[in-house]
Design a protein around this motif. Structure first.
Motif, PDB file in Angstrom:
ATOM      1  N   LEU A 286      15.471  33.816  50.475  1.00  0.00           N
ATOM      2  CA  LEU A 286      15.012  34.888  49.591  1.00  0.00           C
ATOM      3  C   LEU A 286      14.514  36.106  50.349  1.00  0.00           C
ATOM      4  O   LEU A 286      14.950  37.240  50.097  1.00  0.00           O
ATOM      5  CB  LEU A 286      13.920  34.371  48.651  1.00  0.00           C
ATOM      6  CG  LEU A 286      13.318  35.435  47.728  1.00  0.00           C
ATOM      7  CD1 LEU A 286      14.394  36.065  46.837  1.00  0.00           C
ATOM      8  CD2 LEU A 286      12.188  34.841  46.885  1.00  0.00           C
ATOM      9  N   TYR A 287      13.597  35.905  51.297  1.00  0.00           N
ATOM     10  CA  TYR A 287      13.008  37.068  51.950  1.00  0.00           C
ATOM     11  C   TYR A 287      13.773  37.503  53.193  1.00  0.00           C
ATOM     12  O   TYR A 287      13.270  38.277  54.001  1.00  0.00           O
ATOM     13  CB  TYR A 287      11.527  36.825  52.225  1.00  0.00           C
ATOM     14  CG  TYR A 287      10.752  36.905  50.918  1.00  0.00           C
ATOM     15  CD1 TYR A 287      10.621  38.114  50.237  1.00  0.00           C
ATOM     16  CD2 TYR A 287      10.223  35.760  50.332  1.00  0.00           C
ATOM     17  CE1 TYR A 287       9.958  38.193  49.020  1.00  0.00           C
ATOM     18  CE2 TYR A 287       9.558  35.833  49.114  1.00  0.00           C
ATOM     19  CZ  TYR A 287       9.432  37.056  48.470  1.00  0.00           C
ATOM     20  OH  TYR A 287       8.789  37.131  47.258  1.00  0.00           O
ATOM     21  N   LEU A 288      15.015  37.038  53.293  1.00  0.00           N
ATOM     22  CA  LEU A 288      16.018  37.673  54.146  1.00  0.00           C
ATOM     23  C   LEU A 288      16.928  38.540  53.291  1.00  0.00           C
ATOM     24  O   LEU A 288      17.410  39.578  53.739  1.00  0.00           O
ATOM     25  CB  LEU A 288      16.832  36.616  54.891  1.00  0.00           C
ATOM     26  CG  LEU A 288      16.049  35.750  55.873  1.00  0.00           C
ATOM     27  CD1 LEU A 288      16.934  34.626  56.403  1.00  0.00           C
ATOM     28  CD2 LEU A 288      15.489  36.580  57.018  1.00  0.00           C
ATOM     29  N   MET A 289      17.154  38.100  52.053  1.00  0.00           N
ATOM     30  CA  MET A 289      17.954  38.896  51.130  1.00  0.00           C
ATOM     31  C   MET A 289      17.214  40.168  50.709  1.00  0.00           C
ATOM     32  O   MET A 289      17.816  41.249  50.615  1.00  0.00           O
ATOM     33  CB  MET A 289      18.310  38.085  49.887  1.00  0.00           C
ATOM     34  CG  MET A 289      19.164  36.863  50.153  1.00  0.00           C
ATOM     35  SD  MET A 289      20.804  37.306  50.766  1.00  0.00           S
ATOM     36  CE  MET A 289      21.570  35.677  50.824  1.00  0.00           C
ATOM     37  N   VAL A 290      15.922  40.039  50.418  1.00  0.00           N
ATOM     38  CA  VAL A 290      15.095  41.192  50.054  1.00  0.00           C
ATOM     39  C   VAL A 290      13.904  41.233  50.999  1.00  0.00           C
ATOM     40  O   VAL A 290      13.524  40.222  51.601  1.00  0.00           O
ATOM     41  CB  VAL A 290      14.619  41.134  48.586  1.00  0.00           C
ATOM     42  CG1 VAL A 290      15.806  41.154  47.633  1.00  0.00           C
ATOM     43  CG2 VAL A 290      13.744  39.907  48.333  1.00  0.00           C
ATOM     44  N   SER A 291      13.303  42.392  51.128  1.00  0.00           N
ATOM     45  CA  SER A 291      12.143  42.533  52.001  1.00  0.00           C
ATOM     46  C   SER A 291      10.917  41.899  51.348  1.00  0.00           C
ATOM     47  O   SER A 291      10.855  41.751  50.123  1.00  0.00           O
ATOM     48  CB  SER A 291      11.885  44.013  52.285  1.00  0.00           C
ATOM     49  OG  SER A 291      11.504  44.684  51.097  1.00  0.00           O
TER      50      SER A 291
ATOM     51  N   GLY B 282      17.708  49.285  55.922  1.00  0.00           N
ATOM     52  CA  GLY B 282      17.123  49.459  57.251  1.00  0.00           C
ATOM     53  C   GLY B 282      16.469  48.212  57.792  1.00  0.00           C
ATOM     54  O   GLY B 282      16.287  48.089  59.010  1.00  0.00           O
ATOM     55  N   GLU B 283      16.102  47.258  56.913  1.00  0.00           N
ATOM     56  CA  GLU B 283      15.451  46.022  57.338  1.00  0.00           C
ATOM     57  C   GLU B 283      16.384  44.810  57.238  1.00  0.00           C
ATOM     58  O   GLU B 283      15.922  43.664  57.291  1.00  0.00           O
ATOM     59  CB  GLU B 283      14.194  45.788  56.502  1.00  0.00           C
ATOM     60  CG  GLU B 283      13.157  46.899  56.636  1.00  0.00           C
ATOM     61  CD  GLU B 283      11.974  46.718  55.703  1.00  0.00           C
ATOM     62  OE1 GLU B 283      11.750  45.583  55.218  1.00  0.00           O
ATOM     63  OE2 GLU B 283      11.273  47.705  55.454  1.00  0.00           O
TER      64      GLU B 283
ATOM     65  N   PRO C  22      22.760  43.852  60.360  1.00  0.00           N
ATOM     66  CA  PRO C  22      21.853  44.954  60.699  1.00  0.00           C
ATOM     67  C   PRO C  22      22.561  46.298  60.801  1.00  0.00           C
ATOM     68  O   PRO C  22      23.793  46.399  60.719  1.00  0.00           O
ATOM     69  CB  PRO C  22      21.265  44.515  62.036  1.00  0.00           C
ATOM     70  CG  PRO C  22      22.249  43.541  62.598  1.00  0.00           C
ATOM     71  CD  PRO C  22      22.882  42.862  61.436  1.00  0.00           C
ATOM     72  N   VAL C  23      21.741  47.325  61.004  1.00  0.00           N
ATOM     73  CA  VAL C  23      22.254  48.695  61.066  1.00  0.00           C
ATOM     74  C   VAL C  23      23.357  48.832  62.105  1.00  0.00           C
ATOM     75  O   VAL C  23      24.334  49.564  61.896  1.00  0.00           O
ATOM     76  CB  VAL C  23      21.102  49.678  61.337  1.00  0.00           C
ATOM     77  CG1 VAL C  23      21.633  51.085  61.566  1.00  0.00           C
ATOM     78  CG2 VAL C  23      20.108  49.667  60.181  1.00  0.00           C
TER      79      VAL C  23
ATOM     80  N   ALA D  91      14.524  48.607  52.609  1.00  0.00           N
ATOM     81  CA  ALA D  91      15.363  47.606  51.941  1.00  0.00           C
ATOM     82  C   ALA D  91      15.920  46.646  52.979  1.00  0.00           C
ATOM     83  O   ALA D  91      16.152  47.020  54.140  1.00  0.00           O
ATOM     84  CB  ALA D  91      16.499  48.268  51.175  1.00  0.00           C
ATOM     85  N   ALA D  92      16.162  45.424  52.559  1.00  0.00           N
ATOM     86  CA  ALA D  92      16.787  44.420  53.420  1.00  0.00           C
ATOM     87  C   ALA D  92      18.274  44.325  53.072  1.00  0.00           C
ATOM     88  O   ALA D  92      18.986  45.320  53.135  1.00  0.00           O
ATOM     89  CB  ALA D  92      16.061  43.086  53.284  1.00  0.00           C
TER      90      ALA D  92
END
Length: 263
Positions: free
Chosen positions: A151-156, A209-210, A215-216, A237-238
């Motif tokens: 979950l908190y890899l999908m969203v920040s 950006g997160e 990644p970027v 945002a992730a």
């Protein structure tokens, strides 16, 4: 929700908006469903035709893919069935990889590309094994342990609670068999980096950006490889900037649509 019977499957989809400008096709990621595009459907569905399918094995589209190319071929068959000749394709994560596959296999159907939080690179031996291991885990444990872990890899961590809840609900509701089949298929997908220089349609590359999944740096490599591509980094945002920061994401979509629609 509508459904359409294709040669090899039945897809569920939404089809809203007037025939004005290029239609927009939104392709969700893993392990989500078409509801991940709710903000974009609200934003663009009043001004142009927007098509939002559940991919085979996800949401209300039952079954499972046998090979990676099936995802792109299903989308081409959907466009055939709806008599839509060309679309602007926006795909996120796995959906971005499918958008690239659609361009590679059916380039005449693609009028523009938005590639979000994705990679064009093929799998390594390590990542291929990890996808197959994840497929086995989903079949063994179901979706809940994966959903909680991811979950908190999908969203920040600072994502709005309603967004985090929606993302968790989508992941928990996914069919483990469909999601596992997709991961096995992804393990064997081709490297599309050599195709980037041949993309001739307007293209925007978006990334949170997160984002730690893609990644970027991954987004920049795609943007550098596609002639004339725009790179948009969405701060705060992730992996799901379309849900965490819909205004910034939608602005990138709108610029792409303006480029495609320009005479």
């Amino acid at each position: 929700m509508r459904t359409i019977a294709l040669d090899r499957t039945v897809l569920a989809y939404d089809d809203v908006g007037p025939d004005h400008g290029a239609p927009l096709l939104l392709v969700h990621g893993h392990p989500f469903d078409r509801s991940m595009w709710a903000p974009q459907l609200r934003r663009f569905g009043g001004e142009r035709r927007v098509l939002v399918p559940d991919l085979r094995g996800y949401g209300a589209s039952r079954g499972a893919v046998a090979e990676w190319a099936a995802f792109a071929d299903d989308l081409a068959a959907l466009l055939d069935g709806l008599r839509v000749p060309r679309v602007v394709v926006a795909g996120l994560s796995m959906g971005g990889q499918i958008a690239l596959e659609l361009w590679a296999r059916h380039p005449h159907r693609v009028a523009g590309l938005l590639l979000a939080d994705t990679t064009a690179a093929g799998e390594t031996a390590v990542s291929r094994a990890a996808r197959r291991d994840q497929a086995a885990r989903l079949l063994r444990e179901g979706m809940d342990p994966y959903a909680v872990d991811a979950l908190y890899l999908m969203v920040s961590p600072d994502a709005p609670p309603a967004v985090a809840s929606h993302v968790l609900e989508m992941m928990r509701a996914a069919d483990p068999a469909g999601a596992a089949a997709a991961q096995r298929a992804r393990a064997d997908r081709p490297d599309r980096r050599p195709d980037l220089a041949g993309i001739t349609v307007p293209t925007v590359v978006v990334v949170g950006g997160e984002d730690t999944y893609t990644p970027v740096a991954d987004a920049r490599r795609i943007a550098d490889g596609v002639p004339g591509a725009e790179l948009v980094v969405v701060d705060g945002a992730a992996h799901l900037p379309n849900l965490e920061r819909p205004d910034a994401f939608d602005a990138a979509v709108a610029r792409l649509l303006d480029r495609v629609d320009a005479p």
